[in-house]
Design an enzyme around this catalytic site. Structure first.
Site, short mmCIF file in Angstrom:
data_model
loop_
_atom_site.label_atom_id
_atom_site.label_comp_id
_atom_site.label_asym_id
_atom_site.label_seq_id
_atom_site.Cartn_x
_atom_site.Cartn_y
_atom_site.Cartn_z
CG HIS A 158 3.55 3.62 -7.69
ND1 HIS A 158 2.95 4.77 -8.12
CD2 HIS A 158 2.70 3.07 -6.79
CE1 HIS A 158 1.79 4.93 -7.51
NE2 HIS A 158 1.62 3.91 -6.69
N GLY A 209 0.83 -1.20 0.00
CA GLY A 209 0.00 0.00 0.00
C GLY A 209 0.87 1.25 0.00
CB CYS A 210 0.74 4.26 -2.12
SG CYS A 210 0.73 3.40 -3.70
CB ALA A 211 -0.46 5.50 2.90
#
Length: 296
Positions: free
Chosen positions: A168, A118-120
Site C-alpha cells: 500500500h 492484514g489491512c484491518a
C-alpha cells in the site's frame, strides 16, 4: 539513532533500488514455465515507549523512526505537545525506542500483541475516538485541478507497488504536489510513517491533502483527523463507518479517483471545480493499480 531537534525537511519517495525492501522469488506461472518475481519484504519491528513495550508490527523496514513516532501519535499514546528526546533504532534487534521527558505506562490498556500486515489489524481505543471527536479541522480547499495533477503524478511515479505489488502507498501532498510518499505492507503503517515525518520536521497539516491507495475506512479517517489533515483522497472506495466518521468531524472524503472520475461523500464544501474535464486524460492501462474492478 535519531535525535529530535530542528532539521531540514527531506522529501521522501519510494526507493525502488533499496535491496532490503524486496526479494526475488522463483516460481511457475499458469503455463508451468519457470518465472522469477519480486515480492516485498516483511519483518517484525518491536516498538517501546520509554521502558514499556507497546507493539510488534510487521513492516517492510524502511523509516522505522518515522513509523514509531507516527504509530504512537495516531494511537494517542504520544501527544503532539509531548517532548520527545530521542528515537533509537537497533537494526540487529529490530527494536525502536521512543524516549520522552516524562515516563508513561500503558500496561492497563495494552497487552503484548503482534500487529500483522492484514489491512484491518490497526488498533483503536475508546479514548482515541473521543480525541478525534474533539478535533476542529482547518478550513481548506481542494481544487479539482490539484486533484487531477496529484493523482496523475502519483500514478506515474516509481513505486514498490509497480515493482513488486502486494503493498500500500500513502502520499502527503500540498495542492497538486507530492511531498512525502511512503509504502508498506499495511496502509496503517504507510500513513503512520507520514505522521512521524510530519511530527519530526514540524510540517503544517492545515493546507495538506492525504492520498492513499487503500480503502477509506474508519481507521484511515481517524488517523487523518489525528494528524490534523482536512482532506483524504483514495483511488479505492469507502466503508460506511468511515463515511459516517468523516461527516461527523468535517473531513473531506474523496474516493474512487481514477482518471476523470471521483466521488465525494463528506466535506463537499471544500471542493472547487476549476478543471475542464475535456483536458483530463483517462488513466492509462500501464498505470492502473488495485481497485479497478472493485474496491480493495
Amino acid at each position: 539513532m535519531m535525535k529530535i531537534d530542528k532539521a531540514p525537511v527531506p522529501l521522501i519517495v519510494p526507493d525502488t533500488a533499496d535491496p532490503r525492501l524486496t526479494q526475488s522469488v522463483a516460481g511457475t506461472d499458469q503455463t508451468g514455465a519457470r518465472v522469477e518475481i519480486k515480492v516485498p519484504m516483511e519483518r517484525p519491528l518491536t516498538l517501546y515507549l520509554n521502558s514499556q513495550e507497546i507493539v510488534t508490527m510487521m513492516t517492510i523496514g524502511d523509516y522505522p523512526e518515522y513509523l514509531a513516532l507516527g504509530y504512537l501519535l495516531n494511537q494517542n499514546m504520544l501527544k503532539y505537545n509531548d517532548v520527545v528526546t530521542e528515537v533509537e533504532y537497533d537494526d540487529d534487534l529490530q527494536v525502536v525506542v521512543v524516549r520522552t521527558t516524562h515516563h508513561t505506562n500503558f500496561e492497563a490498556k495494552l497487552k503484548k500483541r503482534t500487529q500483522t500486515s492484514g489491512c484491518a489489524q490497526g488498533t483503536a481505543f475508546g479514548d482515541l475516538l473521543e480525541a478525534v471527536e474533539s478535533v476542529a479541522l482547518p478550513k481548506a480547499e481542494l481544487r479539482t485541478s490539484w486533484l487531477y495533477q496529484m493523482t496523475q503524478t502519483i500514478n506515474t511515479m516509481p513505486s514498490l507497488y509497480l515493482e513488486a505489488g502486494a503493498i500500500h502507498g500513502c502520499v502527503l501532498c500540498k495542492e497538486g504536489t507530492p511531498l512525502c510518499y511512503t509504502e508498506d505492507v499495511g496502509r496503517h503503517n504507510a500513513v503512520d510513517k507520514i505522521a512521524g515525518w510530519m511530527y519530526r520536521h514540524g510540517v503544517d497539516a492545515s493546507d495538506k491533502i492525504l492520498y492513499t491507495t487503500g480503502r477509506l475506512t474508519s481507521e484511515m479517517v481517524i488517523k487523518t483527523v489525528r494528524m490534523g489533515i482536512p482532506i483524504l483522497v483514495s483511488r479505492s472506495g469507502f466503508t460506511a463507518w468511515g463515511v459516517d466518521l468523516a461527516r461527523q468531524v468535517g473531513l473531506t472524503l474523496v474516493g474512487r479517483t481514477r482518471g476523470k472520475r471521483f466521488i465525494v461523500l463528506a466535506g463537499e464544501e471544500r471542493i472547487v471545480y476549476d478543471q475542464d474535464l475535456a483536458y483530463v486524460e483517462e488513466e492509462s492501462a500501464k498505470h492502473k493499480r488495485k481497485g479497478e474492478a472493485g474496491d480493495d
